[in-house]
Design a protein around this motif. Structure first.
Motif, PDB file in Angstrom:
ATOM      1  N   GLU A 363       5.386 -51.367 -13.985  1.00 25.18           N
ATOM      2  CA  GLU A 363       6.668 -50.932 -13.428  1.00 25.18           C
ATOM      3  C   GLU A 363       6.793 -49.419 -13.403  1.00 25.18           C
ATOM      4  O   GLU A 363       7.227 -48.833 -12.423  1.00 25.18           O
ATOM      5  CB  GLU A 363       7.810 -51.514 -14.257  1.00 25.18           C
ATOM      6  CG  GLU A 363       8.034 -52.966 -13.968  1.00 25.18           C
ATOM      7  CD  GLU A 363       9.311 -53.427 -14.620  1.00 25.18           C
ATOM      8  OE1 GLU A 363      10.346 -53.437 -13.937  1.00 25.18           O
ATOM      9  OE2 GLU A 363       9.274 -53.753 -15.813  1.00 25.18           O
ATOM     10  N   GLN A 367       6.832 -46.770 -10.249  1.00 23.48           N
ATOM     11  CA  GLN A 367       7.880 -45.760 -10.103  1.00 23.48           C
ATOM     12  C   GLN A 367       7.284 -44.400  -9.731  1.00 23.48           C
ATOM     13  O   GLN A 367       7.857 -43.669  -8.920  1.00 23.48           O
ATOM     14  CB  GLN A 367       8.630 -45.663 -11.428  1.00 23.48           C
ATOM     15  CG  GLN A 367      10.011 -45.081 -11.314  1.00 23.48           C
ATOM     16  CD  GLN A 367      10.663 -44.953 -12.683  1.00 23.48           C
ATOM     17  OE1 GLN A 367      10.473 -45.807 -13.558  1.00 23.48           O
ATOM     18  NE2 GLN A 367      11.403 -43.889 -12.883  1.00 23.48           N
ATOM     19  N   LYS A 370       6.207 -44.599  -6.160  1.00 23.41           N
ATOM     20  CA  LYS A 370       7.417 -44.591  -5.334  1.00 23.41           C
ATOM     21  C   LYS A 370       7.938 -43.160  -5.201  1.00 23.41           C
ATOM     22  O   LYS A 370       8.321 -42.726  -4.113  1.00 23.41           O
ATOM     23  CB  LYS A 370       8.466 -45.479  -6.018  1.00 23.41           C
ATOM     24  CG  LYS A 370       9.576 -45.920  -5.108  1.00 23.41           C
ATOM     25  CD  LYS A 370      10.507 -46.853  -5.861  1.00 23.41           C
ATOM     26  CE  LYS A 370      11.933 -46.548  -5.474  1.00 23.41           C
ATOM     27  NZ  LYS A 370      12.912 -47.197  -6.339  1.00 23.41           N
ATOM     28  N   GLN A 371       7.928 -42.431  -6.322  1.00 27.69           N
ATOM     29  CA  GLN A 371       8.384 -41.046  -6.303  1.00 27.69           C
ATOM     30  C   GLN A 371       7.530 -40.212  -5.352  1.00 27.69           C
ATOM     31  O   GLN A 371       8.045 -39.417  -4.569  1.00 27.69           O
ATOM     32  CB  GLN A 371       8.317 -40.467  -7.726  1.00 27.69           C
ATOM     33  CG  GLN A 371       8.807 -39.037  -7.829  1.00 27.69           C
ATOM     34  CD  GLN A 371      10.270 -38.920  -7.465  1.00 27.69           C
ATOM     35  OE1 GLN A 371      11.094 -39.725  -7.890  1.00 27.69           O
ATOM     36  NE2 GLN A 371      10.603 -37.940  -6.639  1.00 27.69           N
TER      37      GLN A 371
END
Lengths: 475, 228
Positions: A363, A367, A370-371
């Motif tokens: 997870e 992240q 995704k950033q």
């Protein structure tokens, strides 16, 4: 005092000569041995000079009163010459030996005294406290323990001079700072001044000056070592307690922010549910205003989440649940959450077959990806492509996200991962909190990975991070 | 005519207020409970069609309440949680929830989940659907035929079973474990990589763009959802 002792020595010899000459009839050997005993006593009691004078007087008197021909200083029998010389040499040598023993005893006594003083100093310095407090008390303690008239200490980390009193002005601040640079103890007997550098493991901590009656050079060295160790101990304790206090406050901050963020989400839930409900039946200006409320509620939500993430990272409380996870999985997880932001863009994903899994918390790693993708989308022209890749490099899984944006200026490339940093060109944009990349960095570093960016002006940027490859044969 | 009776369980009065206003506005009948204990008490009396259950509540909490509801009823339960982590979502589904929604949520998303949960509630999951039809995709489960944009596509037995299970639970997230156990058998559950391979195959067959699936959606770290 000295003259008195010389007179006394001469009187002792004279009285022995007189007693044997006038009162007792004994042979010459007895006289000579008695004189020798007296000379030994004088040297043991008073010293070599007194004993030597006594020896000379004894030789002359013995010759004059006892060796034939008596009442002359001439010696008839050559054998008596030998006896006389033997007497003199024995007297002087014995005196020397006895004097040496006496001096040794005195030295031992003074060493013992210095040891006692050092020990007293050690005990006195066993108190806790800061390094500065240690130094401030030390200058007084050393004066008291060693009977010096004054002491001064230059404490280099604080660039500060501590003095025992006004008498210590005999040594200037400048002398003290200079002494810190010199390699060994230097003693100036005419000024009754000793200066010594204070070091620990070659690291300069300052210098010490002692004024007045001085202990021995070795003792000064011992004092200096002692104070260096005490200062270092105090400094280490200070550092440790400061670090611990800082960590505690970070942990507290993280816990507070955690509960605050939770408390913020509850009203945000009501706001968002209400506003999205209103949005359904709205039109025109109202719709625009409600959209703003909705977007800002989302922004507050993101902000709350990022503040908590940042606080956790700073408190070292990021709780990773690591497992073997394939790059394809966390990249697609990141992409599935960004469908809206990536509308109208060509997004390519290049993950080679047989790429080993990473050992990571999926997870958190998603992240980070995704950033990166979000950044790429935000800082590159709409519609320009974004390329995501994964590869094995030196036992690490490296993920890269490439955009066709304007690139990042060289001096901003490392600072871009700092908290709240915004590039010069994007300083006035409102979107984002400036924490995204700092959080990404915290996450990657908690995994033992590295994060960096390559960029060329006008060509675009590639954001990278690395993760340890997962072992264990899972997956 | 009410679209259904919904029990809203949340300790925050403002959230209950906004839910009531919104859901009533969409023709639902709403009853409220402040805690899990209250919810369990009023459940047999009120007989709602669906429960919206907050995960973090004082007292027995959302998960425990969900398990208690499940022990005596198969009423649809949607868990609402402020935590967005995989662990919490899986915990919610494992406790027997039909779905979860992360706070804060847009009301359209919640309404869609409610509709999906209500739609399947009366149907018996055993038999499952006989057919599925959309403009591009037609599935006849009885004759095991799949047509994509008019062309018949061949499925292996496992692929077909996976598709059948996902369609039978359309709109609801299905965990990796649940899918593996129902298609491969009870000894399975820790092999999400099996699913990745098979889901990719199915997507290649039915999706226009397998990289941006429209039918079989990935629920990150949790499982898959068939968007019917």
């Amino acid at each position: 005092m000295k003259a008195l002792r010389f007179t006394a020595a001469v009187l002792v010899i004279a009285s022995i000569l007189a007693v044997y000459r006038v009162l007792l009839e004994v042979n010459n050997t007895t006289v000579a041995l008695t004189l020798l005993l007296a000379i030994l006593g004088i040297s043991a009691r008073w010293g070599l000079a007194e004993a030597t004078l006594a020896s000379l007087v004894a030789v002359l008197g013995f010759n004059y009163y006892f060796l034939p021909p008596v009442h002359t200083f001439t010696v008839q029998d050559p054998q008596n010459w030998v006896a006389l010389l033997a007497f003199l040499v024995t007297a002087v040598t014995a005196s020397q030996l006895s004097e040496r023993a006496r001096r040794r005893a005195a030295e031992a006594e003074s060493r013992r005294l210095e040891m006692e003083r050092l020990y007293a100093l050690v005990q006195a310095m066993m108190f806790g406290g800061t390094a500065r407090k240690t130094v401030r008390e030390f200058v007084h303690l050393v004066v008291r323990a060693f009977g010096a008239s004054a002491a001064a200490f230059y404490y280099r980390p604080a660039e500060e001079v501590f003095r025992s009193g006004p008498e210590s002005q005999a040594v200037s601040d400048h002398d003290l700072t200079a002494a810190a640079e010199i390699d060994d103890v230097s003693i100036d007997p005419s000024r009754r001044l000793a200066t010594a550098p204070v070091r620990l493991g070659g690291r300069p901590l300052g210098s010490l000056a002692l004024i007045g009656p001085l202990p021995s050079e070795n003792t000064i060295r011992a004092i200096v070592n002692l104070v260096a160790i005490t200062i270092e101990k105090a400094r280490a304790l200070e550092d440790a307690s400061q670090a611990e206090a800082a960590r505690q406050s970070e942990v507290l901050k993280a816990a507070l922010l955690d509960s605050l963020a939770h408390d913020i989400k509850t009203p945000l839930t009501s706001i968002k549910a209400a506003v999205t409900s209103l949005l359904g039946g709205s039109a025109g200006d109202q719709r625009e205003l409600l959209t703003i409320i909705n977007e800002e509620a989302d922004r507050l939500n993101t902000l709350a989440a990022e503040v908590v993430a940042m606080a956790r990272i700073e408190a070292g409380k990021l709780h990773l649940e690591r497992r073997s996870v394939s790059a394809a999985d966390f990249i697609s997880a990141a992409l599935s959450e960004l469908a809206g932001e990536l509308k109208g863009r060509a997004v390519s994903v290049d993950v080679p077959d047989g790429l080993p899994p990473a050992d990571a918390d999926p997870e958190f790693v998603a992240q980070v990806v995704k950033q990166f993708i979000d950044n790429a989308a935000r800082y590159s022209p709409p519609g320009s492509p974004i390329a995501i890749s994964a590869e094995l490099n030196g036992g690490k899984i490296e993920i890269g996200v490439r955009d066709r944006g304007p690139g990042i200026e060289e001096n901003e490339r490392t600072r871009i991962f700092d908290k709240f940093f915004r590039g010069r060109r994007h300083r006035f944009e409102t979107r984002g909190t400036g924490m995204g990349l700092a959080i990404a960095k915290g996450i990657v570093e908690a995994h033992g990975g590295r994060i960096w960016v390559e960029s060329e002006r006008g060509q675009g940027s590639v954001f990278h991070f690395s993760l340890p490859a997962g072992g264990g044969g899972e997956t | 005519m009410s679209a259904g009776k919904i029990l809203v369980v949340d300790d925050d009065p403002q959230i209950r207020r906004v839910m009531k206003a919104t859901l009533v506005g969409h023709n639902y009948e709403v009853i409220e409970a402040r805690t899990g204990e209250d919810a369990l008490q009023c459940l047999p009396r009120e007989m709602p069609n669906l429960v919206l259950l907050d995960m973090n509540m004082p007292g027995i909490g959302g998960l425990e309440t969900c398990r208690a509801i499940r022990s005596g009823s198969d009423i649809p339960v949607i868990i609402l949680t402020v935590r967005n982590s995989e662990k919490d979502k899986v915990a919610a589904l494992d406790a027997g929830a039909d779905d979860y929604v992360t706070k804060p949520f847009g009301i359209e998303e919640l309404l869609a989940r409610i509709r999906a949960a209500l739609r399947r509630s009366p149907a018996s999951p055993e038999g499952g659907p006989h057919t599925f039809a959309s403009p591009e995709l037609e599935i006849d489960f009885d004759s095991r035929r799949v047509r994509v944009r008019g062309n018949e596509v061949r499925f292996t037995p496992k692929e077909f079973e996976l598709l059948r299970y996902l369609v039978a639970h359309a709109g609801k997230p299905v965990t990796h474990r649940e899918l593996l156990q129902s298609v491969w058998g009870p000894d399975y559950g820790d092999e999400p990589e099996y699913l990745r391979v098979f889901i990719n195959q199915i997507r290649k067959k039915i999706e226009t763009n397998p990289a941006r699936p429209m039918y079989i959606l990935t629920e990150p770290w949790v499982g898959y959802r068939f968007a019917g």
